[in-house]
Design a protein around this motif. Structure first.
Motif, PDB file in Angstrom:
ATOM      1  N   VAL A 312       0.823  -1.209   0.000  1.00 62.26           N
ATOM      2  CA  VAL A 312       0.000   0.000   0.000  1.00 62.26           C
ATOM      3  C   VAL A 312       0.858   1.259   0.000  1.00 62.26           C
ATOM      4  N   TYR A 313       1.982   1.248   0.697  1.00 60.48           N
ATOM      5  CA  TYR A 313       2.849   2.432   0.698  1.00 60.48           C
ATOM      6  C   TYR A 313       3.377   2.726  -0.709  1.00 60.48           C
ATOM      7  N   ALA A 314       3.556   1.687  -1.513  1.00 60.29           N
ATOM      8  CA  ALA A 314       4.041   1.878  -2.880  1.00 60.29           C
ATOM      9  C   ALA A 314       3.073   2.686  -3.730  1.00 60.29           C
ATOM     10  N   THR A 315       1.795   2.742  -3.317  1.00 62.20           N
ATOM     11  CA  THR A 315       0.766   3.429  -4.113  1.00 62.20           C
ATOM     12  C   THR A 315       0.479   4.847  -3.619  1.00 62.20           C
ATOM     13  N   ILE A 316       1.162   5.286  -2.575  1.00 62.41           N
ATOM     14  CA  ILE A 316       0.930   6.608  -1.977  1.00 62.41           C
ATOM     15  C   ILE A 316       2.013   7.556  -2.467  1.00 62.41           C
ATOM     16  N   SER A 317       1.608   8.748  -2.846  1.00 64.94           N
ATOM     17  CA  SER A 317       2.482   9.600  -3.660  1.00 64.94           C
ATOM     18  C   SER A 317       3.783   9.988  -2.990  1.00 64.94           C
ATOM     19  N   GLU A 318       3.762  10.407  -1.718  1.00 65.55           N
ATOM     20  CA  GLU A 318       4.994  10.941  -1.137  1.00 65.55           C
ATOM     21  C   GLU A 318       5.069  10.637   0.353  1.00 65.55           C
ATOM     22  N   PHE A 319       6.265  10.250   0.800  1.00 65.65           N
ATOM     23  CA  PHE A 319       6.539  10.047   2.214  1.00 65.65           C
ATOM     24  C   PHE A 319       7.641  11.012   2.624  1.00 65.65           C
ATOM     25  N   GLU A 320       7.221  12.147   3.168  1.00 74.02           N
ATOM     26  CA  GLU A 320       8.177  13.189   3.545  1.00 74.02           C
ATOM     27  C   GLU A 320       9.198  12.685   4.563  1.00 74.02           C
ATOM     28  N   PHE A 321       8.765  11.755   5.426  1.00 72.40           N
ATOM     29  CA  PHE A 321       9.638  11.275   6.495  1.00 72.40           C
ATOM     30  C   PHE A 321      10.113   9.844   6.267  1.00 72.40           C
ATOM     31  N   GLY A 322       9.915   9.319   5.057  1.00 75.61           N
ATOM     32  CA  GLY A 322      10.355   7.971   4.753  1.00 75.61           C
ATOM     33  C   GLY A 322       9.434   6.925   5.359  1.00 75.61           C
ATOM     34  N   THR A 323       9.941   5.712   5.472  1.00 72.94           N
ATOM     35  CA  THR A 323       9.188   4.612   6.070  1.00 72.94           C
ATOM     36  C   THR A 323      10.034   3.951   7.146  1.00 72.94           C
ATOM     37  N   GLU A 324       9.365   3.094   7.917  1.00 74.43           N
ATOM     38  CA  GLU A 324      10.020   2.449   9.062  1.00 74.43           C
ATOM     39  C   GLU A 324       9.766   0.945   9.053  1.00 74.43           C
ATOM     40  N   ILE A 325       9.502   0.387   7.886  1.00 75.57           N
ATOM     41  CA  ILE A 325       9.096  -1.021   7.829  1.00 75.57           C
ATOM     42  C   ILE A 325      10.333  -1.934   7.770  1.00 75.57           C
ATOM     43  N   PHE A 326      11.090  -1.869   8.867  1.00 72.09           N
ATOM     44  CA  PHE A 326      12.340  -2.624   8.976  1.00 72.09           C
ATOM     45  C   PHE A 326      12.158  -3.944   9.708  1.00 72.09           C
ATOM     46  N   GLY A 327      10.909  -4.299  10.073  1.00 66.01           N
ATOM     47  CA  GLY A 327      10.644  -5.448  10.925  1.00 66.01           C
ATOM     48  C   GLY A 327      11.435  -6.706  10.611  1.00 66.01           C
ATOM     49  N   PRO A 328      11.510  -7.130   9.329  1.00 68.59           N
ATOM     50  CA  PRO A 328      12.228  -8.369   9.032  1.00 68.59           C
ATOM     51  C   PRO A 328      13.687  -8.353   9.482  1.00 68.59           C
ATOM     52  N   LEU A 329      14.290  -7.167   9.564  1.00 70.21           N
ATOM     53  CA  LEU A 329      15.676  -7.067   9.998  1.00 70.21           C
ATOM     54  C   LEU A 329      15.827  -7.283  11.499  1.00 70.21           C
ATOM     55  N   LEU A 330      14.718  -7.216  12.234  1.00 71.50           N
ATOM     56  CA  LEU A 330      14.761  -7.361  13.685  1.00 71.50           C
ATOM     57  C   LEU A 330      14.424  -8.783  14.138  1.00 71.50           C
ATOM     58  N   PHE A 331      13.800  -9.565  13.246  1.00 66.45           N
ATOM     59  CA  PHE A 331      13.401 -10.923  13.603  1.00 66.45           C
ATOM     60  C   PHE A 331      14.559 -11.901  13.426  1.00 66.45           C
ATOM     61  N   LYS A 332      14.619 -12.895  14.310  1.00 68.35           N
ATOM     62  CA  LYS A 332      15.624 -13.948  14.162  1.00 68.35           C
ATOM     63  C   LYS A 332      15.277 -14.928  13.056  1.00 68.35           C
ATOM     64  N   ASP A 333      14.006 -15.013  12.705  1.00 66.94           N
ATOM     65  CA  ASP A 333      13.553 -15.990  11.727  1.00 66.94           C
ATOM     66  C   ASP A 333      12.391 -15.386  10.948  1.00 66.94           C
ATOM     67  N   ARG A 334      11.951 -16.062   9.905  1.00 71.85           N
ATOM     68  CA  ARG A 334      10.820 -15.582   9.126  1.00 71.85           C
ATOM     69  C   ARG A 334       9.902 -16.755   8.800  1.00 71.85           C
ATOM     70  N   ILE A 335       8.647 -16.415   8.448  1.00 68.72           N
ATOM     71  CA  ILE A 335       7.649 -17.443   8.129  1.00 68.72           C
ATOM     72  C   ILE A 335       7.384 -17.502   6.627  1.00 68.72           C
ATOM     73  N   THR A 336       8.233 -16.865   5.842  1.00 68.86           N
ATOM     74  CA  THR A 336       8.120 -16.905   4.388  1.00 68.86           C
ATOM     75  C   THR A 336       9.390 -17.488   3.793  1.00 68.86           C
ATOM     76  N   THR A 337       9.251 -18.113   2.635  1.00 74.41           N
ATOM     77  CA  THR A 337      10.446 -18.600   1.943  1.00 74.41           C
ATOM     78  C   THR A 337      11.158 -17.452   1.235  1.00 74.41           C
ATOM     79  N   ASP A 338      10.430 -16.370   0.977  1.00 74.87           N
ATOM     80  CA  ASP A 338      11.009 -15.190   0.338  1.00 74.87           C
ATOM     81  C   ASP A 338      11.551 -14.234   1.396  1.00 74.87           C
ATOM     82  N   GLU A 339      12.543 -13.454   1.013  1.00 79.08           N
ATOM     83  CA  GLU A 339      13.072 -12.406   1.872  1.00 79.08           C
ATOM     84  C   GLU A 339      12.707 -11.044   1.298  1.00 79.08           C
ATOM     85  N   ILE A 340      12.458 -10.083   2.183  1.00 73.11           N
ATOM     86  CA  ILE A 340      12.328  -8.696   1.760  1.00 73.11           C
ATOM     87  C   ILE A 340      13.723  -8.185   1.413  1.00 73.11           C
TER      88      ILE A 340
END
Length: 378
Positions: A312-340
């Motif tokens: 959804v963020y990809a469809t919004i025109s401008e993020f003046e302050f950027g994004t904070e969706i760093f969650g996968p970098l904080l987890f020890k493991d993931r539940i997907t076979t794909d990586e962000i």
């Protein structure tokens, strides 16, 4: 194609280091994962996360699961999948609040519809504007030297050049000094923001924000409790540094009032607190119309939830302050076979069908709590 079944799981996944907020320190993140299956056996998956049980808000993982199982699922079983927007509108008429629960259901519907059409989810949300978005990182060791070292290393790696510090816990004045030392160390190579998580009173906020503004902080997030709208307006009027509404900016109606009365001058978006991706688009439109800057926030989701936010963020025109969706970098493991993918200070928007993530069902079962509940079309 009708909706055949809904399965809701609560997972607890450990983090690579403690993540400190004003109300809680995360060492294992609790998430709610939804699986919606259609009559052909195709599956849509989604995720929302919460922080610190009931210390953050009433939307605990246990409450999210219970309300979906008991009150939302019966209204969507047997419905036509393609009518996902109509389905969620009808759910909104019979279920008050419960935005996190609505969000995880809606996102699973969108993932499934997009997969059935073999298109990325962002195609159902207006189309992609961004291929990637600037990515912030939270420096949360609490040790000034360690935080400076970490910031410099991530700058060297071109991983992050926006850094947030959580300063709602402990002595506010020592926390301000901690922030100012980090700003001085990274100089003009990075932007530094702070998040107070509602922890200050107005007197403390006035003193601390004056020091932070003079020291070069680029944004102050939710310095006052959510109920103190007038205080937020006074801080916004007094200071040049942007004052961001986060915990107070939930529903479309909340954000309308915040923008109308200037209870801040920028908004942190989070699909879970708005009630889903469709509602996030509405919130963003209200903020943009009022001239408010936007920030793509996180509740510390894993790779699945992060991909949904990115869609959804990809469809919004401008993020003046950027994004904070760093969650996968904080987890020890993931539940997907794909990586962000992260590169050149940005998160790359996944392009696969749906949210672009394939589920590792064994990992879901490994981290899931012992109980699950399923209601199926007879």
């Amino acid at each position: 194609m009708m909706i055949r079944s809904v399965d809701i799981y609560i997972l607890d996944i450990p983090t690579v280091r403690p993540h400190q907020l004003a109300m809680h320190t995360i060492t294992a993140q609790s998430i709610v994962v939804a699986r919606i299956t259609n009559e052909a056996g195709q599956e849509g998956w989604s995720e929302v996360a919460t922080i610190g049980g009931a210390s953050y808000g009433e939307g605990t993982v246990e409450a999210i699961k219970a309300n979906i199982d008991q009150y939302i699922t019966p209204h969507i079983i047997g419905k036509e999948l393609a009518d996902f927007s109509k389905i969620m509108f009808e759910v909104s008429k019979v279920v008050r609040g419960n935005n996190f629960a609505k969000a995880v259901v809606e996102e699973a519907l969108i993932d499934l519809v997009a997969k059935s059409k073999n298109v990325p989810a962002y195609e159902l949300l207006g189309g992609k504007i961004h291929d990637s978005l600037p990515l912030a990182w939270t420096l949360a060791s609490g040790d000034t030297g360690k935080d400076i070292e970490e910031a410099k290393e991530f700058l060297r790696q071109k991983r992050h050049k926006i850094f947030k510090l959580k300063i709602g816990k402990g002595d506010p004045f020592k926390n301000v000094d901690h922030v100012l030392k980090i700003i001085a160390a990274v100089g003009d190579k990075a932007r530094v923001t702070v998040d107070v998580n509602q922890a200050w009173d107005e007197t403390t906020a006035n003193y601390c924000i004056e020091k932070l503004q003079a020291g070069g902080v680029s944004m102050v997030e939710q310095p006052l409790p959510t109920w103190n709208y007038e205080g937020m307006a006074r801080l916004t009027e007094r200071f040049m540094v942007p004052i961001m509404a986060d915990e107070a900016a939930n529903s479309v109606q909340d954000v309308f009032q915040i923008t109308k009365h200037r209870y801040g001058n920028c908004i942190a978006l989070k699909p879970c607190k708005h009630g889903g991706l469709l509602e996030t688009k509405k919130v963003a439109a209200i903020a943009e119309g009022a001239g408010f800057g936007l920030y793509g926030g996180t509740m510390i989701e894993s790779s699945l939830g992060t991909a949904a936010c990115a869609a959804v963020y990809a469809t919004i025109s401008e993020f003046e302050f950027g994004t904070e969706i760093f969650g996968p970098l904080l987890f020890k493991d993931r539940i997907t076979t794909d990586e962000i993918q992260f590169e050149n200070f940005e998160i790359i928007i996944p392009d696969g069908p749906g949210f672009g993530m394939e589920i590792d069902l064994d990992k879901v079962k490994h981290y899931a709590r012992d109980y699950s509940y399923s209601l199926s079309l007879k």
